[in-house]
Design a protein around this motif. Structure first.
Motif, short mmCIF file in Angstrom:
data_model
loop_
_atom_site.label_atom_id
_atom_site.label_comp_id
_atom_site.label_asym_id
_atom_site.label_seq_id
_atom_site.Cartn_x
_atom_site.Cartn_y
_atom_site.Cartn_z
N GLY A 4 28.06 15.64 13.38
CA GLY A 4 29.43 15.24 13.46
C GLY A 4 30.62 14.12 14.49
N ASP A 5 31.56 13.96 13.81
CA ASP A 5 32.31 13.46 14.56
C ASP A 5 33.33 13.52 15.97
OD1 ASP A 5 34.11 10.60 14.71
OD2 ASP A 5 34.36 10.54 13.77
N PRO A 6 32.73 13.80 17.07
CA PRO A 6 33.91 14.29 17.98
C PRO A 6 34.78 13.98 17.39
CG PRO A 6 32.13 12.70 18.87
CD PRO A 6 31.55 12.40 17.36
N ASP A 7 35.60 12.44 17.07
CA ASP A 7 36.94 11.62 17.89
C ASP A 7 37.44 11.63 16.31
OD1 ASP A 7 36.36 10.24 19.85
OD2 ASP A 7 35.08 9.23 19.18
N LEU A 48 33.32 25.08 13.97
CA LEU A 48 32.52 24.51 14.20
C LEU A 48 32.33 23.70 13.06
CD1 LEU A 48 29.36 25.51 16.51
CD2 LEU A 48 31.34 23.24 16.90
N GLU A 49 32.08 24.04 11.32
CA GLU A 49 32.16 22.87 10.61
C GLU A 49 33.61 22.60 9.56
OE1 GLU A 49 28.55 24.71 8.34
OE2 GLU A 49 30.57 26.06 7.44
N SER A 50 34.43 22.82 10.44
CA SER A 50 35.89 22.45 10.74
C SER A 50 35.43 20.63 11.25
CB SER A 50 37.03 23.42 11.14
OG SER A 50 37.28 23.06 12.42
N ILE A 51 34.75 20.67 11.83
CA ILE A 51 34.33 19.41 12.67
C ILE A 51 34.09 18.12 11.63
CG2 ILE A 51 33.02 17.27 14.28
CD1 ILE A 51 33.67 20.33 16.32
N PRO A 52 34.91 16.98 11.51
CA PRO A 52 34.71 16.40 9.71
C PRO A 52 32.60 15.94 9.99
CG PRO A 52 36.22 16.14 10.71
CD PRO A 52 35.85 16.85 11.34
N GLY A 53 31.92 16.13 9.03
CA GLY A 53 30.67 15.75 8.92
C GLY A 53 29.62 16.85 9.85
N ASP A 70 16.82 16.47 24.25
CA ASP A 70 18.10 15.47 24.71
C ASP A 70 19.62 15.61 25.11
OD1 ASP A 70 16.52 13.72 23.58
OD2 ASP A 70 16.82 13.52 21.84
N VAL A 71 20.05 16.64 24.30
CA VAL A 71 21.32 17.05 25.00
C VAL A 71 21.40 18.35 26.28
CG1 VAL A 71 23.57 17.95 23.89
CG2 VAL A 71 22.00 16.03 22.45
N GLY A 72 20.17 19.65 25.76
CA GLY A 72 21.13 20.73 26.70
C GLY A 72 21.76 21.85 25.52
N GLY A 73 22.12 21.49 24.42
CA GLY A 73 23.01 23.04 24.01
C GLY A 73 22.33 22.64 22.71
N VAL A 74 22.90 23.58 21.82
CA VAL A 74 22.71 23.17 19.87
C VAL A 74 23.40 24.40 19.85
CG1 VAL A 74 20.27 23.80 19.61
CG2 VAL A 74 21.31 22.73 17.82
N VAL A 75 24.54 24.57 18.44
CA VAL A 75 24.55 25.41 17.94
C VAL A 75 24.51 25.64 17.02
CG1 VAL A 75 26.81 27.18 17.72
CG2 VAL A 75 26.60 25.78 19.91
N CYS A 76 23.48 26.45 15.88
CA CYS A 76 23.24 26.83 14.27
C CYS A 76 23.49 27.43 14.21
CB CYS A 76 22.35 26.07 14.07
SG CYS A 76 20.85 26.08 15.11
N ALA A 77 22.90 27.31 12.56
CA ALA A 77 22.77 28.73 11.95
C ALA A 77 21.31 29.50 12.25
CB ALA A 77 22.91 28.39 9.98
N ALA A 78 20.83 30.52 11.84
CA ALA A 78 19.71 30.95 12.29
C ALA A 78 19.02 30.63 10.85
CB ALA A 78 20.08 32.31 12.02
N GLY A 79 17.46 30.05 10.80
CA GLY A 79 17.14 30.04 10.17
C GLY A 79 16.63 31.51 8.99
N THR A 80 16.16 31.60 7.72
CA THR A 80 15.69 32.38 7.06
C THR A 80 14.61 32.85 7.47
OG1 THR A 80 14.56 31.28 5.33
CG2 THR A 80 16.80 31.66 5.18
N ARG A 95 30.42 16.36 23.33
CA ARG A 95 30.58 14.94 22.97
C ARG A 95 28.97 14.60 21.89
NH1 ARG A 95 34.97 11.89 22.11
NH2 ARG A 95 33.70 10.03 21.31
N ARG A 96 27.88 15.48 22.80
CA ARG A 96 26.55 14.87 22.17
C ARG A 96 26.31 15.73 21.62
NH1 ARG A 96 26.94 13.81 28.36
NH2 ARG A 96 25.37 15.33 28.62
N MET A 97 26.62 16.77 21.77
CA MET A 97 26.41 17.75 21.20
C MET A 97 26.95 17.87 19.92
SD MET A 97 26.57 21.67 23.21
CE MET A 97 27.10 22.17 21.81
N VAL A 98 28.09 17.60 19.34
CA VAL A 98 28.78 17.59 17.94
C VAL A 98 27.88 16.24 17.01
CG1 VAL A 98 31.03 16.49 16.96
CG2 VAL A 98 30.80 19.26 18.33
N ALA A 99 27.91 15.06 17.74
CA ALA A 99 27.64 13.83 17.12
C ALA A 99 25.44 14.01 17.18
CB ALA A 99 27.78 13.05 18.50
#
Length: 423
Positions: A313-316, A124-129, A145-155, A305-309
């Motif tokens: 991130g820029d989905p385009d 996912l980090e290959s997507i600009p922003g 708002d979107v229904g999904g999030v993919v992220c790093a686990a907090g410390t 697209r909503r998740m990335v934004a």
């Protein structure tokens, strides 16, 4: 409590009490128990194993070492997926927005790649922003708002596990089903999801090479989840051959977009739909919109697209492309009867798609395109692989890894992608 007594108890094959487990995890996290002492206890567990009650309590103690997220205020049920890791395993990318499009909330905490297995965050980090770091408050907002999030686990989530995992990695104590299961489940339970589906990989490219050990790991994790009040199901899935036709960060994002657009490789689509249906059923949404429909009507892509934004991130935006490519050609004609996932993963890593140490950088454009999959015909001189790298000096070592990774000719027996279900 005396840590020596605890080590000796497990060394001699006896069961640790709840009080012993609670104390040793807490004391180790605080630095009261030395690294060499915990290393000795880990090795005793590798050799002697743990009972179901011990594994459950060990998981609970690691959970208690940090914070737990709470998504009970959301207006939709939460469900999550965890994969034990494989080659070309891009499933989280199309899966999360698909499940979100079907009415569930998906709080997906993911990691980065190490060795021959890829990491979802690297892709996912290959997507600009796009950014992996999201605060708990942001997670709540994005899920609402979107229904999904993919992220790093907090410390703050299961810090005992973070410390224990680093120790196991350097002391030869990774290969223990109780320690693997409690490590995975402590993080997933801390995540606060209401339902969990486990994708336990089996085969050459997986951590678990045989069905029996994969089943044991799945059974252990399902029991932990069930004992902690989380609806948990596991699928054993094949990882002898890479998933899809790409291995590498931006390459796998591109392939995931093909799936979200209603196309893509059949195996990636099959596993995405199978896991999505399990996630929805576990969340009590079995009668909701079917995931296959969400992939074909555009709603899963809209969700993506909503998740990335939502994470900057820029989905385009165009995805990174490696500076150089090289083709590996078939030396003979016939049906490709074998393609070793581990060798392909190592080759992609050597091209720059993965890392040997956690602090190493990765190349977003590096990786491998697979032109032929097992069961398909190839002619001598046709391309088998296209290698992608920013550094042409990396091609030779990648080709060395691929040299014995495939067989052209001989019998090919199709194998099911989903091998077994454990609940």
């Amino acid at each position: 409590m005396d840590v020596i007594d605890i080590i000796v108890t497990k060394r001699d094959g006896k069961e640790l009490s709840n009080d012993q487990i609670d104390w040793v995890i807490d004391a180790y996290t605080r630095g009261e128990v030395a690294e060499e002492q915990m290393a000795a206890l880990n090795m005793a567990i590798v050799w002697r194993g743990m009972s179901r009650s011990e594994v459950g309590r060990w998981t609970e103690a690691m959970l208690a070492s940090g914070e737990r997220l709470d998504f009970s205020g959301l207006d939709r049920p939460t469900t999550d997926k965890h994969s034990t890791g494989g080659v070309g395993d891009k499933i989280t990318l199309p899966l999360t927005p698909t499940v979100a499009a079907c009415g569930a909330a998906v709080p997906q905490l993911s990691g980065r790649g190490l060795g021959h297995t890829g990491g979802t965050l690297d892709k996912l980090e290959s997507i600009p922003g796009w950014r992996a770091e999201v605060s708990p408050a942001e997670m709540q907002r994005i899920l609402a708002d979107v229904g999904g999030v993919v992220c790093a686990a907090g410390t703050g989530l299961a810090p005992a596990d973070r410390k224990l995992y680093a120790l196991r990695d350097v002391t030869g104590t990774v290969e223990s089903i109780p320690l693997i299961a409690s490590s995975i489940m402590s993080k997933k339970l801390a995540e606060g999801t209401g339902a969990l589906v486990l994708d336990v990989k089996v085969g050459a490219g997986a951590f678990m090479k045989d069905r029996e050990s994969a089943r044991e790991l799945a059974r252990t994790m399902v029991d932990i989840g069930t004992d902690h009040g989380v609806r948990t199901v596991a699928l054993l899935t094949a990882m002898d051959t890479p998933l899809g036709r790409t291995v590498g960060n931006a390459l796998e994002v591109t392939e995931s977009l093909e799936v979200l657009a209603g196309g893509g490789p059949a195996d990636v689509v099959e596993l995405t739909v199978a896991l999505a249906r399990e996630m929805l059923a576990a969340a009590g949404l079995a009668g909701a919109k079917d995931p296959a429909e969400a992939l074909h009507d555009g709603s899963a892509m809209d969700s993506w697209r909503r998740m990335v934004a939502a994470q900057g991130g820029d989905p385009d935006a165009p995805l990174p492309v490696a500076a150089r490519t090289r083709e590996v050609l078939a030396s003979g004609s016939g049906v490709l009867s074998r393609l070793d996932a581990h060798a392909v993963g190592v080759a992609a890593w050597r091209l720059g798609a993965g890392r040997a140490r956690k602090e190493d950088p990765v190349s977003a454009g590096a990786g491998i395109t697979l032109h032929v999959k097992p069961g398909e015909e190839v002619r001598a001189g046709d391309p088998l692989f296209t290698l992608h790298s920013d550094d042409p000096d990396r091609f030779e070592r990648a080709e060395e890894s691929l040299a014995g990774s495939y067989t052209i000719g001989g019998a090919y027996t199709p194998r099911p992608l989903v091998i077994e279900r454990v609940e």
